[in-house]
Enzyme design. Structure first.
Site, mmCIF file in Angstrom:
data_model
loop_
_atom_site.group_PDB
_atom_site.id
_atom_site.type_symbol
_atom_site.label_atom_id
_atom_site.label_comp_id
_atom_site.label_asym_id
_atom_site.label_seq_id
_atom_site.Cartn_x
_atom_site.Cartn_y
_atom_site.Cartn_z
ATOM 1 N N HIS A 24 0.792 -1.191 -0.009
ATOM 2 C CA HIS A 24 -0.019 0.092 0.193
ATOM 3 C C HIS A 24 0.652 1.305 0.075
ATOM 4 O O HIS A 24 0.606 2.258 -0.784
ATOM 5 C CB HIS A 24 -1.095 -0.070 1.179
ATOM 6 C CG HIS A 24 -1.904 -1.018 1.331
ATOM 7 N ND1 HIS A 24 -3.159 -0.788 1.190
ATOM 8 C CD2 HIS A 24 -1.621 -2.534 1.469
ATOM 9 C CE1 HIS A 24 -3.878 -2.194 1.213
ATOM 10 N NE2 HIS A 24 -2.610 -2.850 1.494
ATOM 11 N N ASP A 129 -5.963 5.413 1.303
ATOM 12 C CA ASP A 129 -6.250 4.230 1.014
ATOM 13 C C ASP A 129 -7.568 3.865 1.505
ATOM 14 O O ASP A 129 -8.233 4.619 2.776
ATOM 15 C CB ASP A 129 -5.186 3.450 2.041
ATOM 16 C CG ASP A 129 -5.232 1.850 1.654
ATOM 17 O OD1 ASP A 129 -6.207 1.127 1.808
ATOM 18 O OD2 ASP A 129 -4.226 1.399 1.128
ATOM 19 N N ALA A 344 14.973 -7.300 -2.305
ATOM 20 C CA ALA A 344 15.553 -7.323 -3.446
ATOM 21 C C ALA A 344 14.949 -6.309 -4.399
ATOM 22 O O ALA A 344 13.627 -6.039 -4.215
ATOM 23 C CB ALA A 344 15.167 -8.762 -4.106
ATOM 24 N N TRP A 364 -1.357 -7.608 -5.729
ATOM 25 C CA TRP A 364 -1.422 -6.871 -7.014
ATOM 26 C C TRP A 364 -0.264 -6.030 -7.352
ATOM 27 O O TRP A 364 -0.131 -5.869 -8.667
ATOM 28 C CB TRP A 364 -2.903 -5.806 -6.900
ATOM 29 C CG TRP A 364 -3.280 -5.111 -8.269
ATOM 30 C CD1 TRP A 364 -3.524 -3.714 -8.307
ATOM 31 C CD2 TRP A 364 -3.673 -5.720 -9.124
ATOM 32 N NE1 TRP A 364 -4.056 -3.465 -9.171
ATOM 33 C CE2 TRP A 364 -4.180 -4.662 -10.217
ATOM 34 C CE3 TRP A 364 -3.496 -6.975 -9.817
ATOM 35 C CZ2 TRP A 364 -4.521 -5.033 -11.514
ATOM 36 C CZ3 TRP A 364 -3.866 -7.091 -11.246
ATOM 37 C CH2 TRP A 364 -4.371 -6.236 -11.841
ATOM 38 N N ASP A 385 -6.543 -10.911 -1.273
ATOM 39 C CA ASP A 385 -7.227 -10.786 -2.330
ATOM 40 C C ASP A 385 -6.337 -11.705 -3.524
ATOM 41 O O ASP A 385 -6.679 -11.726 -4.676
ATOM 42 C CB ASP A 385 -7.047 -9.181 -2.985
ATOM 43 C CG ASP A 385 -5.623 -8.783 -2.833
ATOM 44 O OD1 ASP A 385 -5.053 -8.791 -1.991
ATOM 45 O OD2 ASP A 385 -5.211 -8.145 -4.088
ATOM 46 N N GLN A 386 -5.324 -12.231 -3.079
ATOM 47 C CA GLN A 386 -4.469 -13.060 -3.964
ATOM 48 C C GLN A 386 -5.049 -14.391 -4.473
ATOM 49 O O GLN A 386 -4.710 -14.427 -5.771
ATOM 50 C CB GLN A 386 -3.258 -13.530 -3.059
ATOM 51 C CG GLN A 386 -2.235 -12.308 -2.545
ATOM 52 C CD GLN A 386 -1.322 -12.668 -1.425
ATOM 53 O OE1 GLN A 386 -1.146 -13.987 -1.130
ATOM 54 N NE2 GLN A 386 -0.919 -11.818 -0.757
#
Length: 469
Positions: A24, A129, A344, A364, A385-386
């Site tokens: 977010h 948000d 990374a 997302w 939400d994955q």
């Protein structure tokens, strides 16, 4: 407050209020970059800790080089900061619930920032948000302020959430609803209650913003469905993603300034490496790590594996668990695989020509970055939400395949399942076809953000709206 003289001359200022979780934080920081390019001052408001986190982890540009972005650091309320539980039955990071409770204390200091800015600008635009709605509720007391709610999920996931919440007010193509994943196990009851609390404050928004674009979400199908009166009551909405840079300039810096994995990627052939990373809110059990390691090794494909524990509420405090690999694993895969245990540079990795696949949790942010860089996805949803994004990527866009079926989420993913999925994505005609489709979609996305492209025109439209006379 930064640059008071500049503020006195501002006609419009924009305030970003992100939820203090990495995905977010990143999306609204990337949006700050886009809006500031229109010479509009942007004020990014969060805790000192999370602003530092967002700056350190942002990819593709340096926020310190942007004089139009001002950071307002809030003191972090005291809260318990437990470690993540890699063996939890629901993989949502419930250890973050104390942080969610703490952020409700931001209401007064954030309201003070709104009031200060409102006295020096003609109009104050608050972009918050959707999970920070209760914190910004005092904008209703500021005559020259408007709020726009940012939904951090795909339009597909957001539409289905609204559609079900509204009692399924109109029929939807049966193909969309086919094999929809269960919502069971996506979040803990405490987080579900937090979300419900925030939804109660959604009614004062002047419009909705989405980090998506018609080039990705089915030629506008889901974005257009969101615009229907039954769903959003004619609320204004704009979709001008992806917010992340769609071109990554990876300058050949001195080796001590460039991440070691990029140096390693330089030595590999195009599309030969699968990037394995499950985001910032996932902790794998020791047993699952072992199966994943064995599967990667047996696939005989080259890989970069980011092996980290989930973020704590404060990523800068205390020690983190160091996940253990099978004995001798790193020695056996030397030259073929690399394990990265620090942060990374995901966007640069995905944008590197040697990267040909991405094993991902399907957050997302990661989906957008992978698609915009033209990299197909091996989807392994963990929570939130994955599972929905997995369906979007695999069933609808057809730019990925499923590693873990959500219906079997309680089961261990075996090494043979991992091995098969990696080979399918990286060494089969099926994988090559997915790669071709996602490269074509990447091209469409890149064209959409150029001048005259559909995403750029959406952004222009939003900017014209908030700067109107």
């Amino acid at each position: 407050m930064d640059d008071q003289n500049g503020l006195k001359e501002a006609q419009v200022v924009v305030v970003m209020v992100p939820l203090p979780l990495q995905s977010h934080l990143n999306q609204l920081l990337q949006l700050s970059r886009l809006i500031s390019s229109y010479n509009i001052p942007v004020h990014y408001v969060c805790t000192t800790t999370h602003i530092r986190q967002a700056k350190l982890r942002v990819h593709g540009w340096n926020p310190l080089d942007n004089a139009n972005i001002h950071f307002h650091e809030l003191s972090t309320p005291a809260f318990i900061c437990p470690p993540p539980n890699p063996n939890a039955s629901i993989q949502y990071p419930s250890h973050l619930h104390p942080l969610f409770e703490a952020i409700t204390q931001f209401r007064q200091p954030i309201a003070a920032i709104f009031h200060a800015l409102s006295s020096t600008a003609k109009r104050v635009i608050i972009i918050h948000d959707s999970m920070m709605a209760s914190v910004v509720q005092d904008i209703t007391c500021i005559p020259n302020a408007e709020s726009y709610m940012f939904h951090s999920l795909s339009a597909f996931s957001t539409f289905l959430y609204f559609w079900e919440k509204m009692g399924k007010p109109f029929p939807v193509d049966a193909k969309i609803l086919q094999d929809l994943p269960s919502q069971e196990g996506c979040v803990t009851p405490e987080i579900a209650e937090f979300v419900h609390t925030q939804v109660n404050y959604w009614n004062f928004s002047s419009g909705y913003l989405y980090n998506s674009c018609k080039a990705i979400e089915g030629e506008g199908v889901f974005i257009d469905l969101l615009a229907r009166e039954e769903i959003t009551q004619n609320m204004k909405q704009w979709a001008f993603g992806p917010f992340n840079p769609v071109e990554v300039c990876d300058e050949k810096k001195p080796s001590d300034q460039r991440h070691k994995c990029l140096e390693w990627l330089d030595k590999q052939v195009p599309n030969s490496v699968i990037f394995v990373s499950f985001g910032t809110l996932t902790s794998l059990s020791d047993e699952q790590i072992k199966e994943l390691a064995i599967g990667l090794e047996r696939s005989e494909q080259k890989f970069i594996w980011v092996l980290r524990d989930a973020d704590k509420g404060d990523v800068l405090v205390g020690e983190t668990r160091r996940p253990q690999l099978p004995k001798g694993f790193e020695e056996r895969v030397e030259g073929k695989g690399m394990v990265v245990r620090d942060w990374a540079p995901q966007l640069q990795i995905l944008g590197h020509e040697s990267t040909g696949g991405f094993m991902s949790h399907c957050g997302w942010n990661s989906c957008l970055e992978s698609i915009s860089m033209g990299v197909p996805i091996a989807a392994w949803p963990m929570h939130s939400d994955q599972p929905m994004q997995t369906m979007l990527v695999t069933n609808i866009l057809k730019v990925g395949l499923v590693v873990k079926d959500w219906a079997r989420r309680q089961e261990l993913v075996s090494s043979s399942t991992v091995e098969t999925a990696v080979k399918r994505l990286m060494a089969s005609k099926e994988g090559d076809d997915m790669r071709k489709r996602v490269v074509e979609m990447s091209g469409a996305v890149k064209r959409s953000v150029e001048e005259g492209g559909v995403s750029r025109m959406e952004l222009d439209s939003f900017m014209a709206h908030i700067t109107r006379s």
